[in-house]
Design a protein around this motif. Sequence first.
Motif, PDB file in Angstrom:
ATOM      1  N   PHE A  41       0.873  -1.178   0.000  1.00 27.22           N
ATOM      2  CA  PHE A  41       0.000   0.000   0.000  1.00 27.22           C
ATOM      3  C   PHE A  41       0.904   1.219   0.000  1.00 27.22           C
ATOM      4  N   LEU A  42       0.715   2.090  -0.983  1.00 29.46           N
ATOM      5  CA  LEU A  42       1.416   3.369  -1.019  1.00 29.46           C
ATOM      6  C   LEU A  42       0.401   4.452  -0.708  1.00 29.46           C
ATOM      7  N   LEU A  43       0.680   5.259   0.299  1.00 24.15           N
ATOM      8  CA  LEU A  43      -0.209   6.341   0.712  1.00 24.15           C
ATOM      9  C   LEU A  43       0.455   7.671   0.431  1.00 24.15           C
ATOM     10  N   CYS A  44      -0.338   8.637  -0.024  1.00 26.78           N
ATOM     11  CA  CYS A  44       0.169   9.997  -0.170  1.00 26.78           C
ATOM     12  C   CYS A  44      -0.982  10.983  -0.062  1.00 26.78           C
ATOM     13  N   SER A  45      -0.639  12.210   0.274  1.00 25.20           N
ATOM     14  CA  SER A  45      -1.641  13.259   0.479  1.00 25.20           C
ATOM     15  C   SER A  45      -1.480  14.364  -0.544  1.00 25.20           C
ATOM     16  N   ALA A  46      -2.600  15.033  -0.802  1.00 25.59           N
ATOM     17  CA  ALA A  46      -2.624  16.180  -1.705  1.00 25.59           C
ATOM     18  C   ALA A  46      -3.416  17.305  -1.050  1.00 25.59           C
ATOM     19  N   VAL A  52      -4.830  15.971  -6.365  1.00 21.86           N
ATOM     20  CA  VAL A  52      -5.118  14.533  -6.339  1.00 21.86           C
ATOM     21  C   VAL A  52      -5.102  14.002  -7.772  1.00 21.86           C
ATOM     22  N   LYS A  53      -5.770  14.686  -8.663  1.00 21.91           N
ATOM     23  CA  LYS A  53      -5.839  14.265 -10.073  1.00 21.91           C
ATOM     24  C   LYS A  53      -4.463  14.314 -10.738  1.00 21.91           C
ATOM     25  N   ALA A  54      -3.698  15.362 -10.454  1.00 18.33           N
ATOM     26  CA  ALA A  54      -2.360  15.481 -11.044  1.00 18.33           C
ATOM     27  C   ALA A  54      -1.453  14.341 -10.573  1.00 18.33           C
ATOM     28  N   ILE A  55      -1.543  13.995  -9.310  1.00 17.30           N
ATOM     29  CA  ILE A  55      -0.748  12.886  -8.776  1.00 17.30           C
ATOM     30  C   ILE A  55      -1.197  11.575  -9.416  1.00 17.30           C
ATOM     31  N   GLN A  56      -2.496  11.388  -9.527  1.00 12.56           N
ATOM     32  CA  GLN A  56      -3.030  10.180 -10.168  1.00 12.56           C
ATOM     33  C   GLN A  56      -2.470  10.037 -11.579  1.00 12.56           C
ATOM     34  N   GLU A  74     -10.685   3.733  -8.368  1.00 14.53           N
ATOM     35  CA  GLU A  74     -11.873   4.169  -7.632  1.00 14.53           C
ATOM     36  C   GLU A  74     -11.680   5.603  -7.164  1.00 14.53           C
ATOM     37  N   GLY A  75     -12.782   6.341  -7.104  1.00 11.04           N
ATOM     38  CA  GLY A  75     -12.769   7.686  -6.545  1.00 11.04           C
ATOM     39  C   GLY A  75     -12.361   8.802  -7.477  1.00 11.04           C
ATOM     40  N   GLU A  76     -12.167   8.489  -8.738  1.00 12.19           N
ATOM     41  CA  GLU A  76     -11.727   9.512  -9.700  1.00 12.19           C
ATOM     42  C   GLU A  76     -12.689  10.690  -9.770  1.00 12.19           C
ATOM     43  N   ARG A  77     -13.959  10.404  -9.798  1.00  7.45           N
ATOM     44  CA  ARG A  77     -14.969  11.438  -9.986  1.00  7.45           C
ATOM     45  C   ARG A  77     -14.978  12.465  -8.852  1.00  7.45           C
ATOM     46  N   GLU A  78     -14.876  11.946  -7.626  1.00  9.42           N
ATOM     47  CA  GLU A  78     -14.938  12.834  -6.467  1.00  9.42           C
ATOM     48  C   GLU A  78     -13.642  13.612  -6.274  1.00  9.42           C
ATOM     49  N   GLY A  79     -12.510  12.991  -6.563  1.00  7.06           N
ATOM     50  CA  GLY A  79     -11.226  13.670  -6.457  1.00  7.06           C
ATOM     51  C   GLY A  79     -10.755  13.889  -5.030  1.00  7.06           C
ATOM     52  N   ARG A  80     -11.324  13.168  -4.091  1.00  5.81           N
ATOM     53  CA  ARG A  80     -10.937  13.323  -2.682  1.00  5.81           C
ATOM     54  C   ARG A  80     -10.033  12.177  -2.236  1.00  5.81           C
ATOM     55  N   TRP A  81     -10.284  11.001  -2.779  1.00  2.53           N
ATOM     56  CA  TRP A  81      -9.492   9.820  -2.449  1.00  2.53           C
ATOM     57  C   TRP A  81      -9.528   8.930  -3.676  1.00  2.53           C
ATOM     58  N   VAL A  82      -8.411   8.824  -4.343  1.00  2.00           N
ATOM     59  CA  VAL A  82      -8.314   7.972  -5.520  1.00  2.00           C
ATOM     60  C   VAL A  82      -7.513   6.735  -5.143  1.00  2.00           C
ATOM     61  N   HIS A  92      -2.966   4.822  -2.769  1.00  2.00           N
ATOM     62  CA  HIS A  92      -4.033   5.637  -2.193  1.00  2.00           C
ATOM     63  C   HIS A  92      -3.586   7.094  -2.259  1.00  2.00           C
ATOM     64  N   ILE A  93      -4.288   7.903  -3.043  1.00  2.00           N
ATOM     65  CA  ILE A  93      -3.998   9.333  -3.132  1.00  2.00           C
ATOM     66  C   ILE A  93      -5.155  10.034  -2.452  1.00  2.00           C
ATOM     67  N   GLN A  94      -4.884  10.622  -1.305  1.00  7.94           N
ATOM     68  CA  GLN A  94      -5.959  11.178  -0.498  1.00  7.94           C
ATOM     69  C   GLN A  94      -5.817  12.681  -0.328  1.00  7.94           C
ATOM     70  N   HIS A  95      -6.945  13.346  -0.380  1.00  6.94           N
ATOM     71  CA  HIS A  95      -7.002  14.749   0.020  1.00  6.94           C
ATOM     72  C   HIS A  95      -6.534  14.771   1.472  1.00  6.94           C
ATOM     73  N   ALA A  96      -5.814  15.789   1.865  1.00 11.12           N
ATOM     74  CA  ALA A  96      -5.231  15.845   3.208  1.00 11.12           C
ATOM     75  C   ALA A  96      -6.264  15.606   4.309  1.00 11.12           C
ATOM     76  N   GLU A  97      -7.466  16.122   4.134  1.00  9.50           N
ATOM     77  CA  GLU A  97      -8.511  15.938   5.155  1.00  9.50           C
ATOM     78  C   GLU A  97      -8.925  14.469   5.290  1.00  9.50           C
ATOM     79  N   GLU A  98      -9.039  13.770   4.177  1.00  9.30           N
ATOM     80  CA  GLU A  98      -9.391  12.355   4.209  1.00  9.30           C
ATOM     81  C   GLU A  98      -8.262  11.544   4.822  1.00  9.30           C
ATOM     82  N   ARG A  99      -7.042  11.940   4.536  1.00  3.58           N
ATOM     83  CA  ARG A  99      -5.882  11.230   5.091  1.00  3.58           C
ATOM     84  C   ARG A  99      -5.923  11.265   6.617  1.00  3.58           C
ATOM     85  N   VAL A 100      -6.225  12.429   7.168  1.00  7.11           N
ATOM     86  CA  VAL A 100      -6.311  12.559   8.624  1.00  7.11           C
ATOM     87  C   VAL A 100      -7.500  11.762   9.157  1.00  7.11           C
TER      88      VAL A 100
END
Length: 121
Positions: A41-46, A52-56, A74-82, A92-100
């Motif tokens: 599992f690779l985790l990162c925050s945006a 998030v989209k640019a990292i994806q 999964e999660g492409e549309r929402e852009g909060r957690w891909v 896992h590319i997560q918006h900073a708020e979701e990561r927390v």
Amino acid sequence: MTADARAVELTRAAADAARDKLAQDVLAFDVSEQLALTDVFLLCSAANDRQVKAIQDAVEERLLELRAKPVRREGEREGRWVLLDFGDIVVHIQHAEERVYYALERLWSDCPVIELPNDSA
């Protein structure tokens, strides 16, 4: 059993690509002992949805160069957690708020951390 060399190679490439797009808190766990479906599992925050989209895009492009295509997204549309599932690794590319909020690193804290080049970046 530990993550195989191919999984580690893909993980490091994905981490580099994510960092190129200024991903923060990039962390990789060897989950091969816990899960039969994947090794890492690779985790990162945006900071925002756009990042998030640019990292994806950067991760997919870099891993495509290594002949790895995501088998599931999964999660492409929402852009909060891909979530990008490449078989051997799951990114896992997560918006900073979701990561927390979801704190995946706490869930997997008993798994070995995979050393990534430039961990101080």
